[in-house]
Write a protein that holds these residues in place. Structure first.
Motif, PDB file in Angstrom:
ATOM      1  N   UNK A  90     -69.198-164.321   1.929  1.00 19.62           N
ATOM      2  CA  UNK A  90     -70.433-164.754   1.280  1.00 19.62           C
ATOM      3  C   UNK A  90     -70.656-163.945   0.006  1.00 19.62           C
ATOM      4  N   UNK A  91     -71.254-164.579  -1.007  1.00 22.55           N
ATOM      5  CA  UNK A  91     -71.391-163.932  -2.313  1.00 22.55           C
ATOM      6  C   UNK A  91     -72.376-162.768  -2.290  1.00 22.55           C
ATOM      7  N   UNK A  92     -73.422-162.874  -1.482  1.00 21.78           N
ATOM      8  CA  UNK A  92     -74.463-161.845  -1.507  1.00 21.78           C
ATOM      9  C   UNK A  92     -75.043-161.645  -0.116  1.00 21.78           C
ATOM     10  N   UNK A  93     -74.858-160.427   0.429  1.00 22.41           N
ATOM     11  CA  UNK A  93     -75.434-160.030   1.712  1.00 22.41           C
ATOM     12  C   UNK A  93     -76.120-158.687   1.490  1.00 22.41           C
ATOM     13  N   UNK A  94     -77.419-158.565   1.748  1.00 28.55           N
ATOM     14  CA  UNK A  94     -78.171-157.373   1.345  1.00 28.55           C
ATOM     15  C   UNK A  94     -78.038-156.157   2.248  1.00 28.55           C
ATOM     16  N   UNK A  95     -77.242-156.231   3.331  1.00 24.76           N
ATOM     17  CA  UNK A  95     -77.089-155.088   4.233  1.00 24.76           C
ATOM     18  C   UNK A  95     -75.621-154.889   4.588  1.00 24.76           C
ATOM     19  N   UNK A  96     -75.306-153.657   5.022  1.00 30.91           N
ATOM     20  CA  UNK A  96     -73.968-153.342   5.527  1.00 30.91           C
ATOM     21  C   UNK A  96     -73.984-153.098   7.027  1.00 30.91           C
ATOM     22  N   UNK A  97     -75.100-153.353   7.666  1.00 34.68           N
ATOM     23  CA  UNK A  97     -75.209-153.199   9.112  1.00 34.68           C
ATOM     24  C   UNK A  97     -74.332-154.231   9.811  1.00 34.68           C
ATOM     25  N   UNK A  98     -73.824-153.870  10.996  1.00 33.01           N
ATOM     26  CA  UNK A  98     -73.070-154.828  11.795  1.00 33.01           C
ATOM     27  C   UNK A  98     -73.971-155.984  12.196  1.00 33.01           C
ATOM     28  N   UNK A  99     -73.484-157.192  11.995  1.00 30.72           N
ATOM     29  CA  UNK A  99     -74.229-158.396  12.356  1.00 30.72           C
ATOM     30  C   UNK A  99     -73.683-158.943  13.666  1.00 30.72           C
ATOM     31  N   UNK A 100     -74.574-159.190  14.621  1.00 33.78           N
ATOM     32  CA  UNK A 100     -74.187-159.563  15.980  1.00 33.78           C
ATOM     33  C   UNK A 100     -74.180-161.055  16.230  1.00 33.78           C
ATOM     34  N   UNK A 101     -75.026-161.809  15.520  1.00 30.96           N
ATOM     35  CA  UNK A 101     -75.176-163.227  15.843  1.00 30.96           C
ATOM     36  C   UNK A 101     -75.644-164.005  14.627  1.00 30.96           C
ATOM     37  N   UNK A 102     -75.362-165.315  14.648  1.00 23.51           N
ATOM     38  CA  UNK A 102     -75.741-166.187  13.542  1.00 23.51           C
ATOM     39  C   UNK A 102     -76.081-167.563  14.094  1.00 23.51           C
ATOM     40  N   UNK A 103     -77.042-168.238  13.460  1.00 23.18           N
ATOM     41  CA  UNK A 103     -77.433-169.584  13.872  1.00 23.18           C
ATOM     42  C   UNK A 103     -77.847-170.389  12.652  1.00 23.18           C
ATOM     43  N   UNK A 104     -77.622-171.699  12.692  1.00 17.72           N
ATOM     44  CA  UNK A 104     -78.059-172.619  11.641  1.00 17.72           C
ATOM     45  C   UNK A 104     -78.754-173.804  12.299  1.00 17.72           C
ATOM     46  N   UNK A 105     -79.754-174.358  11.604  1.00 18.31           N
ATOM     47  CA  UNK A 105     -80.412-175.567  12.100  1.00 18.31           C
ATOM     48  C   UNK A 105     -79.901-176.806  11.381  1.00 18.31           C
ATOM     49  N   UNK A 106     -79.228-176.604  10.231  1.00 15.89           N
ATOM     50  CA  UNK A 106     -78.639-177.703   9.475  1.00 15.89           C
ATOM     51  C   UNK A 106     -77.572-177.107   8.562  1.00 15.89           C
ATOM     52  N   UNK A 159     -69.984-160.235  11.256  1.00 12.64           N
ATOM     53  CA  UNK A 159     -69.393-159.101  11.940  1.00 12.64           C
ATOM     54  C   UNK A 159     -69.751-157.761  11.339  1.00 12.64           C
ATOM     55  N   UNK A 160     -68.797-156.829  11.433  1.00 12.29           N
ATOM     56  CA  UNK A 160     -69.054-155.448  11.039  1.00 12.29           C
ATOM     57  C   UNK A 160     -69.293-155.327   9.533  1.00 12.29           C
ATOM     58  N   UNK A 161     -70.004-154.247   9.165  1.00 14.38           N
ATOM     59  CA  UNK A 161     -70.259-153.902   7.763  1.00 14.38           C
ATOM     60  C   UNK A 161     -70.961-155.021   6.986  1.00 14.38           C
ATOM     61  N   UNK A 162     -71.737-155.844   7.679  1.00 11.59           N
ATOM     62  CA  UNK A 162     -72.453-156.913   6.998  1.00 11.59           C
ATOM     63  C   UNK A 162     -71.579-158.057   6.531  1.00 11.59           C
ATOM     64  N   UNK A 163     -70.367-158.145   7.059  1.00 13.03           N
ATOM     65  CA  UNK A 163     -69.454-159.211   6.646  1.00 13.03           C
ATOM     66  C   UNK A 163     -69.949-160.566   7.144  1.00 13.03           C
ATOM     67  N   UNK A 164     -70.023-161.533   6.232  1.00 12.95           N
ATOM     68  CA  UNK A 164     -70.306-162.925   6.571  1.00 12.95           C
ATOM     69  C   UNK A 164     -69.221-163.775   5.926  1.00 12.95           C
ATOM     70  N   UNK A 165     -68.506-164.537   6.750  1.00 12.45           N
ATOM     71  CA  UNK A 165     -67.384-165.346   6.285  1.00 12.45           C
ATOM     72  C   UNK A 165     -67.732-166.828   6.337  1.00 12.45           C
TER      73      UNK A 165
END
Length: 321
Positions: A76-92, A58-64
């Motif tokens: 998350x322990x380390x995220x290199x940006x503070x930009x709003x993140x719109x989408x996420x995907x995993x393959x495994x 989500x906003x401010x580079x937040x990854x939960x």
């Protein structure tokens, strides 16, 4: 999965960014994400599974991250940006990607604990709204003004793909909101003007599929039974049973805009604006429609181990137990 409101929230953020002094927002967005005291109450745009783990962005580079089916969350322990993140995907359970403002693309190899930056373009805020990988090497990210990026090396390099002009002429500049795949290798993108784009060759070539609608389609899903379902503006909902060749309008029973659709054990569930939550059970033509009392702006949903939805919103995680 703009969802994010996937698209609208990201677009509003773009407008805000353009109103700031040159360099200010871009410089801040490129800085590492801050550690927040209550990150699960911040605006979240999308969520997915990384094995049994839930991951939301989500906003401010937040990854939960949640390892207890959405009951508790940590950043998350380390995220290199503070930009709003719109989408996420995993393959495994380990390999994932996230995209967002300033065309940022992040990657993780440890289930979302730490992330590395693969791409960012602070010269123009052309946000990415959705990302999908079909394996560890091949991925596609899509966004504003028909921005489409592809990779065949796990994201080490990304190349722009130029789309053909839409039927009837005009520029190939429609916003691309959500990319998803079926079990036969077909790729689909929900877009503006009631249009779905399809590729049958891994994203090399694309065709425009008219659904019969005119409004923006913000989300879509390929169901286990082979159906494709897309939805968006003012509760519009369309279904295809032949890989997108033909579409039929569904009566969703709502005029609230739909922001996310996910498969369930026995059909599918959708969420949207004004606290909208709706379901269709397999074999049924009707929908169960519910509106939350708080009228929350819902942006995404996941299904927990008990088959109940975990909801994500402008106000963070909203569990339904």
């Amino acid at each position: 999965m703009i969802k994010t409101l996937v698209a609208c929230t990201a677009l509003c953020a773009s407008i805000t960014a353009f109103a700031q002094p040159p360099g200010t927002v871009a410089t801040w967005a490129a800085m590492p994400a801050h550690s927040w005291t209550a990150p699960s109450h911040m605006m979240l745009m999308d969520a997915t599974r990384a094995g049994s783990r839930m991951v939301a962005v989500g906003e401010h580079g937040v990854i939960l991250l949640s390892d207890d089916d959405g009951h508790s969350w940590r950043q998350a322990r380390q995220v290199p940006v503070s930009a709003t993140l719109s989408a996420v995907t995993f393959i495994d359970a380990e390999h994932g990607w996230a995209v967002g403002q300033w065309g940022v693309i992040l990657a993780t190899r440890n289930g979302g604990e730490t992330w590395e930056k693969q791409r960012i373009d602070i010269s123009v805020d052309q946000p990415l709204f959705s990302v999908l990988f079909t394996n560890e090497q091949d991925g596609i990210a899509v966004g504003l003004w028909s921005l489409m990026l592809t990779t065949h090396d796990g994201g080490r390099t990304w190349a722009r793909t130029t789309l053909p002009k839409p039927p009837g002429g005009g520029k190939a500049d429609r916003n691309l909101y959500h990319v998803f795949a079926d079990r036969k290798g077909g790729l689909y993108i929900s877009a503006e003007q009631g249009t779905v784009l399809k590729s049958s060759d891994g994203g090399a070539n694309w065709t425009y599929l008219p659904t019969g609608g005119k409004g923006t389609l913000w989300t879509g899903v390929a169901l286990p039974d082979g159906r494709l379902v897309v939805g968006g503006l003012l509760g519009s909902l369309f279904e295809s049973r032949d890989g997108g060749s033909t579409w039929a309008a569904l009566n969703s029973g709502t005029k609230s805009s739909i922001t996310d659709i996910v498969a369930t054990r026995s059909g599918f569930l959708g969420v949207g604006l004004d606290g909208l939550v709706f379901r269709q059970h397999e074999g049924s033509a009707s929908f169960e429609v519910h509106q939350r009392d708080d009228r929350a702006t819902l942006t995404a949903a996941l299904i927990d181990g008990a088959g109940k939805p975990v909801l994500f919103s402008q106000d963070g995680v909203l569990t339904v137990r």
